[in-house]
Write an enzyme that holds these catalytic residues in place. Sequence first.
Site, PDB file in Angstrom:
ATOM      1  N   ARG A  60       0.850  -1.206   0.000  1.00 28.90           N
ATOM      2  CA  ARG A  60       0.000   0.000   0.000  1.00 28.90           C
ATOM      3  C   ARG A  60       0.878   1.246   0.000  1.00 28.90           C
ATOM      4  O   ARG A  60       0.498   2.287  -0.527  1.00 28.90           O
ATOM      5  CB  ARG A  60      -0.960   0.017   1.198  1.00 28.90           C
ATOM      6  CG  ARG A  60      -1.657   1.374   1.380  1.00 28.90           C
ATOM      7  CD  ARG A  60      -2.961   1.313   2.143  1.00 28.90           C
ATOM      8  NE  ARG A  60      -2.871   0.576   3.374  1.00 28.90           N
ATOM      9  CZ  ARG A  60      -2.357   1.038   4.520  1.00 28.90           C
ATOM     10  NH1 ARG A  60      -1.863   2.255   4.596  1.00 28.90           N
ATOM     11  NH2 ARG A  60      -2.322   0.264   5.585  1.00 28.90           N
ATOM     12  N   TYR A 113     -13.897  17.007 -15.429  1.00 25.08           N
ATOM     13  CA  TYR A 113     -14.515  15.680 -15.453  1.00 25.08           C
ATOM     14  C   TYR A 113     -15.615  15.657 -14.376  1.00 25.08           C
ATOM     15  O   TYR A 113     -15.413  16.149 -13.261  1.00 25.08           O
ATOM     16  CB  TYR A 113     -13.436  14.610 -15.200  1.00 25.08           C
ATOM     17  CG  TYR A 113     -14.033  13.264 -14.888  1.00 25.08           C
ATOM     18  CD1 TYR A 113     -14.917  12.657 -15.781  1.00 25.08           C
ATOM     19  CD2 TYR A 113     -13.758  12.611 -13.698  1.00 25.08           C
ATOM     20  CE1 TYR A 113     -15.486  11.438 -15.489  1.00 25.08           C
ATOM     21  CE2 TYR A 113     -14.321  11.388 -13.406  1.00 25.08           C
ATOM     22  CZ  TYR A 113     -15.195  10.803 -14.297  1.00 25.08           C
ATOM     23  OH  TYR A 113     -15.774   9.608 -14.005  1.00 25.08           O
ATOM     24  N   ASP A 183      -5.061  18.792 -14.075  1.00 31.19           N
ATOM     25  CA  ASP A 183      -5.372  17.428 -14.497  1.00 31.19           C
ATOM     26  C   ASP A 183      -4.930  17.347 -15.962  1.00 31.19           C
ATOM     27  O   ASP A 183      -5.547  17.948 -16.846  1.00 31.19           O
ATOM     28  CB  ASP A 183      -6.869  17.163 -14.338  1.00 31.19           C
ATOM     29  CG  ASP A 183      -7.239  15.733 -14.686  1.00 31.19           C
ATOM     30  OD1 ASP A 183      -6.531  15.135 -15.524  1.00 31.19           O
ATOM     31  OD2 ASP A 183      -8.235  15.227 -14.139  1.00 31.19           O
ATOM     32  N   LYS A 208      -6.360   6.476 -19.068  1.00 28.94           N
ATOM     33  CA  LYS A 208      -6.590   7.008 -20.409  1.00 28.94           C
ATOM     34  C   LYS A 208      -5.308   6.890 -21.244  1.00 28.94           C
ATOM     35  O   LYS A 208      -4.870   5.799 -21.520  1.00 28.94           O
ATOM     36  CB  LYS A 208      -7.110   8.448 -20.290  1.00 28.94           C
ATOM     37  CG  LYS A 208      -8.234   8.626 -19.235  1.00 28.94           C
ATOM     38  CD  LYS A 208      -9.447   7.827 -19.577  1.00 28.94           C
ATOM     39  CE  LYS A 208     -10.649   7.957 -18.657  1.00 28.94           C
ATOM     40  NZ  LYS A 208     -10.518   8.208 -17.266  1.00 28.94           N
TER      41      LYS A 208
HETATM   42  C1  3LM Z   1     -14.526   9.822 -18.979  1.00 25.40           C
HETATM   43  N1  3LM Z   1     -12.988  10.162 -17.182  1.00 25.40           N
HETATM   44  O1  3LM Z   1     -15.009   9.048 -19.789  1.00 25.40           O
HETATM   45  P1  3LM Z   1     -10.607   7.323 -13.266  1.00 25.40           P
HETATM   46  N2  3LM Z   1      -9.802  13.150 -14.726  1.00 25.40           N
HETATM   47  C2  3LM Z   1     -10.244  13.168 -15.995  1.00 25.40           C
HETATM   48  C3  3LM Z   1     -11.037  12.110 -16.459  1.00 25.40           C
HETATM   49  O2  3LM Z   1     -11.481  12.163 -17.718  1.00 25.40           O
HETATM   50  C4  3LM Z   1     -11.361  11.037 -15.597  1.00 25.40           C
HETATM   51  C5  3LM Z   1     -10.863  11.056 -14.290  1.00 25.40           C
HETATM   52  C6  3LM Z   1     -10.085  12.123 -13.890  1.00 25.40           C
HETATM   53  C7  3LM Z   1     -13.881   9.296 -17.740  1.00 25.40           C
HETATM   54  C8  3LM Z   1     -14.170   8.105 -17.165  1.00 25.40           C
HETATM   55  S1  3LM Z   1     -16.819   8.110 -16.685  1.00 25.40           S
HETATM   56  C9  3LM Z   1     -17.699   6.920 -15.816  1.00 25.40           C
HETATM   57  C10 3LM Z   1     -15.370   7.294 -17.314  1.00 25.40           C
HETATM   58  C11 3LM Z   1      -9.929  14.315 -16.871  1.00 25.40           C
HETATM   59  C12 3LM Z   1     -12.226   9.902 -16.026  1.00 25.40           C
HETATM   60  C13 3LM Z   1     -11.149   9.930 -13.326  1.00 25.40           C
HETATM   61  O3  3LM Z   1     -10.905   7.273 -11.798  1.00 25.40           O
HETATM   62  O4  3LM Z   1      -9.315   6.640 -13.618  1.00 25.40           O
HETATM   63  O5  3LM Z   1     -11.780   6.915 -14.098  1.00 25.40           O
HETATM   64  O6  3LM Z   1     -10.311   8.867 -13.619  1.00 25.40           O
HETATM   65  O7  3LM Z   1     -14.479  11.059 -19.154  1.00 25.40           O
END
Ligand code: 3LM
Length: 400
Positions: A60, A113, A183, A208
């Site tokens: 962790r 997001y 971000d 991503k």
């Molecule tokens: C999406 N986005 O489809 P995770 N910051 C950004 C993001 O686009 C995202 C996160 C943080 C998408 C996910 S929506 C149910 C699917 C700019 C995620 C969060 O926790 O790794 O999903 O990241 O836009």
Amino acid sequence: MSHNSDHAFRTRAVHAGHGLDPATGAHATPIYATSTFGYGSAERGARLFAGEEAGFFYSRLSNPTVRAFEEKVASLEGLPDAVAFASGMGAVSALCLTLLRPGDEVIFVAPLYGGTTGFLHEVAARFGVTVREAADEAAVEALSGPATRLIWVETPTNPALDIVDLARVARAAQACGALTVADNTFSTPALTRPAEHGIDLVMHSATKYLGGHGDAIGGVVAGSQDLLAELRGIGLRHVGAALGPFEAYLFLRGMKTLPLRMQAHCEGAQTLAEALAGHPALHALHYPGLPGHPGHAVAARQMSGFGGLVSLDLGSQGAAFTFLNHLRLFTQAVSLGDVESLSCHPGSTTHHLLGEKALRRQGVTPGLVRLSVGIEEPRDLVRDVLDALQHVQRAQFQTT
Ligand code: 3LM
């Protein structure tokens, strides 16, 4: 580790965080699938826990495969250190829970997001943090003051693809003593390195483009040693959303080709956007690489490519759904940055929890579709989108 900071970005994408495994000489980074590490003696255990000796003792808190991923991200972002998390939202929550105290203010440039906005409004606000939404950089300057602790931006924004001037936001933060978080999920360090514009902390949904193959969920934050020591001590140790070694391995593997993939994503998105400019079925077309995009000049200054996302406004949710339902190469799925093209309707998926008023205010209109352009042959993608637009036009013709 076998790289130095004088090497070019492409060289660091391959070599940073990579070295022969000290135990076996393995050339590919091994997946250290272990929760705990024997420390040999009680005295060494005490020294490790007291921070008097560096070493691995519990996954962790740190793990060699995860550490290699953190080193690669830090090197590519040009920052001293990075800490990995189990998801992008794990990184968002760890950052906020580490840095914010009751009475602090957070300013974010909308849209972000949907999950990040949700965390700020629904979680951070519960702990006595004031959350303020800014429409642009000028609003950040007007809203920021002595209580501002964090200024949070994405560029390009999800899903409107607005461009935020990072240097201007950094100056506003310096003027009031706040920290800045960018971000960088949409740009990636292959296109923008926010630290070069004065941003303090850079985060990613590694899910991503960093991973790039749609096979792992993860997050990461890069920044100074001091801030990251705090983030490791609180956000990782006490909140506990640690990245697993299997996912770290996939991200390490994916990031070796990040610069090559980003070139292909940018080429595909630019080709598609240019082919769609002026199309009669479109109410709006958002791509920072088009000269008419309001953020084009800033994007040209702070990005070395305009990214792999294109957003289209088809005027209504009905037209957007017709369009999506007729795409063949763009899988209908949330997420983005995969080698395969993806498509979604943000208003009813990624951003639906915002509610109608906030959606409209933030430019997430009912007709908005977000396309994540993969690395396929651009010509095929253009044809696919034009065919689906024809179906929209036919459906509109039949109803008029
Ligand atoms: C999406 N986005 O489809 P995770 N910051 C950004 C993001 O686009 C995202 C996160 C943080 C998408 C996910 S929506 C149910 C699917 C700019 C995620 C969060 O926790 O790794 O999903 O990241 O836009």
